[in-house]
Design a protein around this motif. Structure first.
Motif, short mmCIF file in Angstrom:
data_model
loop_
_atom_site.label_atom_id
_atom_site.label_comp_id
_atom_site.label_asym_id
_atom_site.label_seq_id
_atom_site.Cartn_x
_atom_site.Cartn_y
_atom_site.Cartn_z
N TYR A 159 -2.52 9.07 9.24
CA TYR A 159 -3.09 8.65 10.52
C TYR A 159 -4.35 9.45 10.86
O TYR A 159 -5.34 8.90 11.35
CB TYR A 159 -2.06 8.81 11.63
CG TYR A 159 -2.55 8.36 12.99
CD1 TYR A 159 -2.61 7.00 13.31
CD2 TYR A 159 -2.97 9.28 13.94
CE1 TYR A 159 -3.08 6.58 14.55
CE2 TYR A 159 -3.43 8.87 15.18
CZ TYR A 159 -3.48 7.51 15.48
OH TYR A 159 -3.95 7.11 16.70
N ASN A 198 0.82 -1.21 0.00
CA ASN A 198 0.00 0.00 0.00
C ASN A 198 0.86 1.26 0.00
O ASN A 198 0.55 2.24 -0.69
CB ASN A 198 -0.93 0.01 1.21
CG ASN A 198 -2.02 -1.03 1.13
OD1 ASN A 198 -2.32 -1.56 0.04
ND2 ASN A 198 -2.62 -1.36 2.26
N TYR A 241 -11.59 9.66 3.53
CA TYR A 241 -11.00 8.74 4.51
C TYR A 241 -10.55 7.43 3.86
O TYR A 241 -10.25 6.47 4.57
CB TYR A 241 -12.01 8.44 5.62
CG TYR A 241 -12.71 9.67 6.14
CD1 TYR A 241 -12.04 10.58 6.94
CD2 TYR A 241 -14.03 9.92 5.81
CE1 TYR A 241 -12.68 11.72 7.41
CE2 TYR A 241 -14.68 11.06 6.28
CZ TYR A 241 -13.99 11.95 7.07
OH TYR A 241 -14.62 13.09 7.54
N SER A 242 -10.49 7.38 2.52
CA SER A 242 -10.14 6.16 1.80
C SER A 242 -8.78 6.33 1.13
O SER A 242 -8.09 7.35 1.29
CB SER A 242 -11.20 5.86 0.74
OG SER A 242 -11.22 6.90 -0.24
N SER A 268 -14.57 9.04 -0.76
CA SER A 268 -14.41 9.34 0.66
C SER A 268 -13.01 9.86 0.91
O SER A 268 -12.02 9.27 0.43
CB SER A 268 -14.67 8.09 1.52
OG SER A 268 -14.40 8.38 2.89
N THR A 298 -7.19 8.31 8.07
CA THR A 298 -7.65 6.92 8.00
C THR A 298 -7.55 6.16 9.31
O THR A 298 -8.26 5.17 9.49
CB THR A 298 -6.85 6.15 6.92
OG1 THR A 298 -5.47 6.08 7.31
CG2 THR A 298 -6.96 6.84 5.57
N GLY A 299 -6.68 6.59 10.22
CA GLY A 299 -6.52 5.87 11.48
C GLY A 299 -6.09 4.43 11.23
O GLY A 299 -5.06 4.18 10.62
N THR A 300 -6.90 3.47 11.66
CA THR A 300 -6.59 2.06 11.49
C THR A 300 -7.31 1.45 10.30
O THR A 300 -7.22 0.23 10.08
CB THR A 300 -6.98 1.27 12.76
OG1 THR A 300 -8.39 1.44 12.99
CG2 THR A 300 -6.21 1.79 13.97
N ARG A 301 -8.00 2.28 9.50
CA ARG A 301 -8.78 1.74 8.39
C ARG A 301 -7.93 1.38 7.19
O ARG A 301 -8.38 0.65 6.31
CB ARG A 301 -9.86 2.75 7.97
CG ARG A 301 -10.96 2.95 8.99
CD ARG A 301 -12.07 3.83 8.43
NE ARG A 301 -11.59 5.17 8.15
CZ ARG A 301 -11.59 6.16 9.05
NH1 ARG A 301 -12.01 5.95 10.28
NH2 ARG A 301 -11.16 7.36 8.72
N PHE A 302 -6.72 1.91 7.12
CA PHE A 302 -5.87 1.66 5.96
C PHE A 302 -4.46 1.38 6.45
O PHE A 302 -3.95 2.09 7.31
CB PHE A 302 -5.87 2.88 5.03
CG PHE A 302 -5.28 2.62 3.69
CD1 PHE A 302 -5.94 1.84 2.75
CD2 PHE A 302 -4.06 3.16 3.35
CE1 PHE A 302 -5.39 1.61 1.50
CE2 PHE A 302 -3.50 2.94 2.10
CZ PHE A 302 -4.17 2.16 1.17
N SER A 303 -3.85 0.34 5.92
CA SER A 303 -2.55 -0.11 6.41
C SER A 303 -1.42 0.47 5.57
O SER A 303 -1.33 0.21 4.37
CB SER A 303 -2.49 -1.65 6.37
OG SER A 303 -1.25 -2.10 6.87
#
Length: 289
Positions: A230, A69, A152-153, A150, A233-238
């Motif tokens: 961070y 990613n 956040y994506s 989004s 997305t926080g923990t939604r995307f690695s």
């Protein structure tokens, strides 16, 4: 007397380094020592036994996905930043007056440093699910960009990263564009070359090393970003930087050894990228000398 002379000679050799002492101390405390502890932690267990288990964990899908990613995000935004930044830089240098050019370059300088959490919050305010632009598009044009898009994506990260990649490329490309001599274009025209052929055989080949060096620098710039991703997305995307943070400071996923190993692999990747950047930059400088 001889001992005093030797001592004075040693002091004379050390004196030029004294102004650099604070800088060298900072490098030692915040770069070299952490690197030593990082290497040590990646090769040792909690009870100080040598091991390669931390590096073996990097084959796990969660860590491999983080590298994939990060490379995809960094590569895509580096290409977008290079292309859009070069076109913008050419427009600024060729079309704008000197005063306007200075203002735009200053704006690019400020914008390229506007990243991290403030940039993420700005994008949330503008393009979040209840952002100003999001609500305006829905109210006045009937366009509902959510949930198809989004902030956040992944594509939200691409947009945010490109925001600070583009002005950085503008700053890198303008000196290269300024180095294109008008005599080369005039000579090409006198030989019957069109504008397309001039750029195909003269302009772009000359600019290529500088553009490639900028591409590598943009890749490294995006790969090392943390706060923007961070916050959005926080923990939604690695991503690699996020994963290292979770491994070193998290409560559930805490695994300092694996975090150290991932950080070492990241340093090797970044080091190779910076080396390629410097190599391409040296090639680009040959045209300006």
């Amino acid at each position: 007397m001889r001992a005093r002379t030797r001592a004075w000679g040693g002091w004379e050799r050390l004196r030029p380094w004294l102004p650099m002492a604070p800088f060298l101390l900072v490098c030692l405390l915040f770069e070299l020592l952490p690197l030593v502890f990082l290497v040590r932690g990646s090769f040792t267990t909690a009870d100080s036994q040598l091991t390669l288990a931390h590096y073996a964990k990097m084959a796990a899908s969660v860590y491999a996905r983080s590298f994939r990613n990060s490379i995809l995000l960094s590569g895509l935004t580096a290409v977008l930043g290079m292309v859009l930044g070069t076109v913008t830089a050419y427009s600024i240098y060729r079309l704008a007056s000197e005063r306007v050019r200075e203002m735009l370059v200053t704006l690019c300088d400020v914008t390229s440093n506007f990243a991290g959490a403030p940039l993420a919050f700005a994008f949330v305010v503008v393009l979040g699910s209840s952002g100003v632009v999001t609500l305006a598009l829905e109210k006045y044009l009937g366009w509902k960009i959510y949930p198809d898009f989004s902030i956040y994506s992944f594509w939200g990260l691409v947009l945010a990263y490109t925001y600070f990649q583009l002005p950085l490329m503008v700053l890198l490309a303008i000196p290269t564009i300024a180095g294109l001599r008008s005599e080369w274009r005039e000579a090409a025209r006198s030989l019957g070359a069109s504008t397309r052929r001039y750029w195909q055989y003269i302009g772009l080949p000359i600019m290529a090393p500088a553009l490639v060096s900028g591409l590598f620098l943009l890749f490294a710039n995006a790969f090392g970003a943390f706060s923007t991703a961070y916050t959005l997305t926080g923990t939604r995307f690695s991503l690699v930087t996020l994963q290292i943070g979770f491994l070193l400071t998290g409560e559930v996923l805490r695994d300092p050894g694996a975090g150290d190993a991932m950080a070492i692999l990241t340093l090797l990747l970044m080091g190779g990228t910076i080396w390629l950047y410097q190599f391409a930059a040296r090639r680009a400088r040959t045209w300006r000398e």
